[in-house]
Design a protein around this motif. Structure first.
Motif, mmCIF file in Angstrom:
data_model
loop_
_atom_site.group_PDB
_atom_site.id
_atom_site.type_symbol
_atom_site.label_atom_id
_atom_site.label_comp_id
_atom_site.label_asym_id
_atom_site.label_seq_id
_atom_site.Cartn_x
_atom_site.Cartn_y
_atom_site.Cartn_z
ATOM 1 N N GLN A 98 0.831 -1.205 0.000
ATOM 2 C CA GLN A 98 0.000 0.000 0.000
ATOM 3 C C GLN A 98 0.866 1.256 0.000
ATOM 4 N N MET A 99 1.896 1.243 0.801
ATOM 5 C CA MET A 99 2.806 2.380 0.835
ATOM 6 C C MET A 99 3.474 2.584 -0.519
ATOM 7 N N ALA A 100 3.938 1.510 -1.125
ATOM 8 C CA ALA A 100 4.618 1.610 -2.412
ATOM 9 C C ALA A 100 3.678 2.144 -3.497
ATOM 10 N N ARG A 101 2.425 1.662 -3.500
ATOM 11 C CA ARG A 101 1.464 2.150 -4.503
ATOM 12 C C ARG A 101 1.192 3.641 -4.323
ATOM 13 N N MET A 107 4.844 10.259 -6.562
ATOM 14 C CA MET A 107 6.232 10.565 -6.889
ATOM 15 C C MET A 107 6.414 11.586 -8.006
ATOM 16 N N PRO A 108 5.697 11.516 -9.135
ATOM 17 C CA PRO A 108 5.934 12.524 -10.185
ATOM 18 C C PRO A 108 5.731 13.953 -9.686
ATOM 19 N N LEU A 109 4.687 14.161 -8.874
ATOM 20 C CA LEU A 109 4.455 15.499 -8.338
ATOM 21 C C LEU A 109 5.500 15.856 -7.290
ATOM 22 N N TRP A 110 5.881 14.881 -6.462
ATOM 23 C CA TRP A 110 6.907 15.139 -5.457
ATOM 24 C C TRP A 110 8.206 15.609 -6.108
ATOM 25 N N VAL A 111 8.566 14.994 -7.214
ATOM 26 C CA VAL A 111 9.810 15.379 -7.890
ATOM 27 C C VAL A 111 9.755 16.847 -8.300
ATOM 28 N N GLN A 188 12.910 -4.314 -2.203
ATOM 29 C CA GLN A 188 12.071 -4.974 -3.194
ATOM 30 C C GLN A 188 10.685 -4.336 -3.251
ATOM 31 N N LEU A 189 10.193 -3.856 -2.121
ATOM 32 C CA LEU A 189 8.896 -3.192 -2.094
ATOM 33 C C LEU A 189 8.974 -1.747 -2.587
ATOM 34 N N MET A 190 10.045 -1.057 -2.218
ATOM 35 C CA MET A 190 10.126 0.377 -2.478
ATOM 36 C C MET A 190 10.878 0.739 -3.758
ATOM 37 N N SER A 191 11.381 -0.254 -4.455
ATOM 38 C CA SER A 191 12.162 0.054 -5.657
ATOM 39 C C SER A 191 11.310 0.698 -6.748
#
Length: 450
Positions: A98-101, A107-111, A188-191
């Motif tokens: 759930q965290m990874a999703r 992520m695109p906005l965070w960048v 493996q989860l956060m990659s």
């Protein structure tokens, strides 16, 4: 070193010329952001331009501390609610997914937001869920990056891993191997979200071994500040002292700024020192049952209690009528904790530090992550009498733990620890480490008086 603290007077007037622009990334609850307000205020007083990138939810905390807030888009509260519901079902893998999703979506906005926030920055500090973001942004801008963490994460023979259970006595080599394994599984989860982030930043991808691999250049020569007390967890001799510093906790005190409601003052003056019970932002799948269990345990002890409902697990307690109980949304720990006899809480690093600082015995009911570690560590030190399992906890077991924590032996150990933590000067040590590492420009000497 004698006791020193930040003056409670307002911060200096804003300067037209700053020594450095420093950007701090912290994503999570208020407990995650609060220590950085303390650090940021001290850095600002030295002449640096401090910007904290975090949720807009923390605007009163950041702006009230005299610092610059750069909001980053996320609904962390909603994510935590989903995580804890999954956690109650025992599905840790589901929590990670759930965290990874969520991170993949954000992520695109965070960048974009992070790039805008770090325009002109000379140093980036990142913590928790924002560590990878801060490190990659700093790499993109070719400026130094420093991790700041509140639990031991560096592999050591002397520190048990957070996973699978820090209570298990293991040989040193097993501690090392399990910590490395846990890091690999986390990667493996956060990659996936990290890969999205680095793609959008036009940075080389991180290999399958993860950023902690010895072959990875992404953590080589990276600096790390551990903002917890060496009296709770000493720095082990197998951590490189030229890149890692255990500084002590970073306390943001608000005693002189906060006015308690009259009803709270009246309750405190009406009898013996009460218990403090609060679980911060922690949530559980069945708050009603958890609430009933907590309430039953307090009544079995026959003690008075102040219960901080927050926006988490104990919200359902509101509305209960009992002269021995007082319910409050929240209160600064530095104001409240000297006025209570004991703290019953979730074991978050900030609450552990605040309670230890004033010599409180503690009863910890851990929910996730480093809370299990701090429960084990405080039990080892002797200021938490029992290691509790929330899944198997009953009102009787909790009442027994509270009564055991009242023992003279536990109270004395907690009392002796307090001055050691109070005098530790965690923020000063952090700034000294940053200066020693060559990452902070020294303050401009004052001109001599004519």
């Amino acid at each position: 070193m004698g006791k020193r603290s930040l003056p409670r007077s307002p911060l200096p007037e804003p300067k037209s010329i700053f020594l450095m622009k420093i950007v701090i990334f912290t994503i999570g609850t208020q407990g995650d952001a609060r220590p950085f307000v303390a650090l940021g205020r001290r850095l600002s007083a030295l002449g640096h331009d401090i910007h904290i990138v975090t949720s807009a939810r923390h605007r009163p905390l950041i702006v009230g501390g005299g610092l610059n807030l750069i909001p980053i888009e996320s609904d962390f509260a909603d994510l935590m609610a989903k995580e804890h519901a999954a956690m109650d079902n025992g599905n840790q893998l589901r929590i990670g997914r759930q965290m990874a999703r969520a991170l993949c979506d954000w992520m695109p906005l965070w960048v974009k937001q992070a790039l805008a926030a770090t325009e002109g920055a000379e140093l980036v500090i990142g913590s928790g869920s924002a560590t990878a973001l801060g490190a990659s942004i700093a790499e993109k801008r070719n400026i130094p990056f420093v991790q700041a963490q509140f639990m031991p994460m560096t592999p050591s023979r002397h520190i048990p891993p957070l996973w699978p259970n820090p209570n298990l006595p293991l040989p040193g080599i097993a501690n090392l191997l399990l910590t490395h394994l846990a890091r690999f599984l986390i990667w493996q989860l956060m990659s996936a979200p990290v890969s999205i982030m680095r793609r959008d930043l036009d940075l080389a991808p991180i290999g399958w071994r993860g950023p902690w691999s010895r072959r990875s250049k992404h953590t080589r020569n990276q600096y790390l500040l551990y903002a917890f007390s060496r009296h709770l967890q000493p720095q082990p001799d197998d951590w490189p002292s030229d890149r890692i510093a255990v500084t002590g906790s970073w306390f943001y005190d608000q005693t002189e700024e906060w006015t308690p409601p009259p009803a709270l003052t009246q309750f405190l003056e009406a009898g013996s020192k009460p218990l403090y019970i609060g679980f911060g932002s922690m949530m559980c799948g069945n708050p009603e049952a958890f609430t009933r269990m907590i309430l039953d345990a307090v009544r079995q002890t026959g003690r008075r209690a102040i219960i901080a409902t927050g926006w988490g697990a104990l919200r359902a307690l509101r509305g209960q009528k009992d002269d021995s109980l007082f319910f409050i949304e929240n209160a600064p720990h530095d104001w409240l904790f000297p006025r209570v006899a004991m703290a019953v809480h979730h074991g978050g690093a900030g609450t552990v530090a605040a309670a230890s600082r004033v010599g409180l015995p503690q009863v910890i009911i851990p929910f996730l992550a480093d809370q299990f570690y701090w429960s084990w560590r405080l039990n080892t030190i002797g200021i938490t009498p029992m290691i509790l399992n929330r899944r198997r906890l009953t009102a009787e077991k909790l009442a027994h733990a509270i009564n055991k924590a009242c023992a003279r032996s536990v109270s004395e150990k907690a009392r002796l620890l307090a001055p050691l933590i109070e005098d530790e000067e965690g923020i000063g040590r952090a700034i000294a480490a940053l200066t020693h590492w060559g990452l902070l420009k020294p303050p401009i000497p004052a001109e001599p008086a004519v």
